[in-house]
Write a protein that holds these residues in place. Sequence first.
Motif, PDB file in Angstrom:
ATOM      1  N   THR A   1      27.323  84.722  34.789  1.00 12.21           N
ATOM      2  CA  THR A   1      28.272  84.283  35.970  1.00 12.21           C
ATOM      3  C   THR A   1      27.955  85.361  37.162  1.00 12.21           C
ATOM      4  OG1 THR A   1      29.808  83.465  34.466  1.00 12.21           O
ATOM      5  CG2 THR A   1      30.853  84.315  36.627  1.00 12.21           C
ATOM      6  N   THR A   2      27.935  84.890  38.081  1.00  9.73           N
ATOM      7  CA  THR A   2      27.933  85.851  39.201  1.00  9.73           C
ATOM      8  C   THR A   2      29.203  86.218  39.897  1.00  9.73           C
ATOM      9  OG1 THR A   2      25.648  85.021  39.993  1.00  9.73           O
ATOM     10  CG2 THR A   2      27.001  86.043  41.724  1.00  9.73           C
ATOM     11  N   HIS A   3      29.537  87.562  39.816  1.00 10.77           N
ATOM     12  CA  HIS A   3      30.822  87.921  40.462  1.00 10.77           C
ATOM     13  C   HIS A   3      30.780  88.963  41.811  1.00 10.77           C
ATOM     14  CE1 HIS A   3      32.926  87.002  36.677  1.00 10.77           C
ATOM     15  NE2 HIS A   3      31.858  87.318  36.115  1.00 10.77           N
ATOM     16  N   LEU A   4      31.500  88.778  42.489  1.00  9.58           N
ATOM     17  CA  LEU A   4      31.562  89.812  43.599  1.00  9.58           C
ATOM     18  C   LEU A   4      32.650  90.734  43.619  1.00  9.58           C
ATOM     19  CD1 LEU A   4      30.466  90.824  46.486  1.00  9.58           C
ATOM     20  CD2 LEU A   4      31.778  89.032  47.625  1.00  9.58           C
TER      21      LEU A   4
ATOM     22  N   SER B   1      33.980  80.419  45.388  1.00  9.68           N
ATOM     23  CA  SER B   1      35.047  79.364  46.038  1.00  9.68           C
ATOM     24  C   SER B   1      36.036  80.331  46.902  1.00  9.68           C
ATOM     25  CB  SER B   1      35.549  78.708  44.962  1.00  9.68           C
ATOM     26  OG  SER B   1      36.400  79.484  43.907  1.00  9.68           O
ATOM     27  N   ASP B   2      36.496  81.617  46.687  1.00 13.26           N
ATOM     28  CA  ASP B   2      37.197  82.433  47.164  1.00 13.26           C
ATOM     29  C   ASP B   2      36.660  82.755  48.404  1.00 13.26           C
ATOM     30  OD1 ASP B   2      39.239  83.129  45.243  1.00 13.26           O
ATOM     31  OD2 ASP B   2      37.975  84.431  44.358  1.00 13.26           O
TER      32      ASP B   2
ATOM     33  N   VAL C   1      32.741  89.186  55.673  1.00 14.58           N
ATOM     34  CA  VAL C   1      33.050  87.870  54.892  1.00 14.58           C
ATOM     35  C   VAL C   1      31.832  86.873  55.283  1.00 14.58           C
ATOM     36  CG1 VAL C   1      34.718  85.896  54.729  1.00 14.58           C
ATOM     37  CG2 VAL C   1      35.493  88.288  55.073  1.00 14.58           C
ATOM     38  N   THR C   2      31.364  86.522  56.316  1.00  7.17           N
ATOM     39  CA  THR C   2      30.410  85.447  56.593  1.00  7.17           C
ATOM     40  C   THR C   2      29.333  85.900  55.786  1.00  7.17           C
ATOM     41  OG1 THR C   2      31.207  84.979  58.539  1.00  7.17           O
ATOM     42  CG2 THR C   2      29.183  84.618  58.364  1.00  7.17           C
ATOM     43  N   GLN C   3      28.837  87.382  56.181  1.00  5.04           N
ATOM     44  CA  GLN C   3      27.393  87.863  55.394  1.00  5.04           C
ATOM     45  C   GLN C   3      27.496  87.585  53.774  1.00  5.04           C
ATOM     46  OE1 GLN C   3      24.600  88.420  56.919  1.00  5.04           O
ATOM     47  NE2 GLN C   3      23.706  88.618  54.915  1.00  5.04           N
ATOM     48  N   LEU C   4      28.976  87.967  53.331  1.00  5.58           N
ATOM     49  CA  LEU C   4      28.951  88.079  51.711  1.00  5.58           C
ATOM     50  C   LEU C   4      28.778  86.424  51.350  1.00  5.58           C
ATOM     51  CD1 LEU C   4      31.751  90.393  51.162  1.00  5.58           C
ATOM     52  CD2 LEU C   4      29.350  90.879  50.499  1.00  5.58           C
ATOM     53  N   LEU C   5      29.290  85.467  51.960  1.00  2.00           N
ATOM     54  CA  LEU C   5      29.157  84.018  51.563  1.00  2.00           C
ATOM     55  C   LEU C   5      27.810  83.706  51.711  1.00  2.00           C
ATOM     56  CD1 LEU C   5      30.294  81.449  50.491  1.00  2.00           C
ATOM     57  CD2 LEU C   5      30.613  80.858  52.858  1.00  2.00           C
TER      58      LEU C   5
ATOM     59  N   TYR D   1      25.964  85.121  48.651  1.00  2.92           N
ATOM     60  CA  TYR D   1      26.529  84.430  47.411  1.00  2.92           C
ATOM     61  C   TYR D   1      25.583  83.003  47.538  1.00  2.92           C
ATOM     62  CZ  TYR D   1      30.218  84.968  43.972  1.00  2.92           C
ATOM     63  OH  TYR D   1      31.011  85.188  42.998  1.00  2.92           O
ATOM     64  N   GLU D   2      25.429  82.453  48.498  1.00  3.24           N
ATOM     65  CA  GLU D   2      24.581  81.141  48.611  1.00  3.24           C
ATOM     66  C   GLU D   2      23.136  81.487  48.236  1.00  3.24           C
ATOM     67  OE1 GLU D   2      26.011  79.557  52.114  1.00  3.24           O
ATOM     68  OE2 GLU D   2      27.683  78.657  51.431  1.00  3.24           O
TER      69      GLU D   2
END
Length: 181
Positions: A2-5, A81-82, A171-175, A178-179
């Motif tokens: 599972t990937t977590h941030l 999803s957060d 927030v934009t960069q982290l998403l 994640y993708e």
Amino acid sequence: MTTHLALLRGINVSGHNMIKMEALKSCLEAVGFKNVVTYIQSGNVFIDSEEENGPKVGFLIKQGIFKVFGHEVPIIIINKSDLQACFTNNEFLKEKDADTKKLYVAFISANLRPDSINDLRISQFKPDEARIDDNRIFIKYAVGAGKTRFDQKYIEKKLNVSATIRNWNTVTQLLKMYEER
């Protein structure tokens, strides 16, 4: 896996709780996490783990940091999803001429009641605005984050939670990161 941030609060700020990202990466790999990737110096860390439980992962990270660096660091674990909810549920983004440089997200250690906004007494901070969405508070600062008293410490004190705030660019960069995982 599972990937977590993991969002670490209060590291590398004003000379306090200094941790080099390469040292943090090594620390978390020693704890047993895989594919550890950091983003900027403020404590954004992607990890892969056999452990699916976010709070347990946060506890393991917290223990590892204390053992290696001696810092007591609050950690909030969020998932993809957060981050996606930040884009779909943030009413401030839907405003005409939304200025993303003034938008921030406070990630909270627990889900909040919609009426928790009353506990924040945000009216004291006009023209700053805030909206609660589960374990997030969307914030629109009138001038900027550096010129307000409506900050993470205030949120933590009023709601009795741990919180960490990220600007909209982060927030934009982290998403995006994640993708790409």
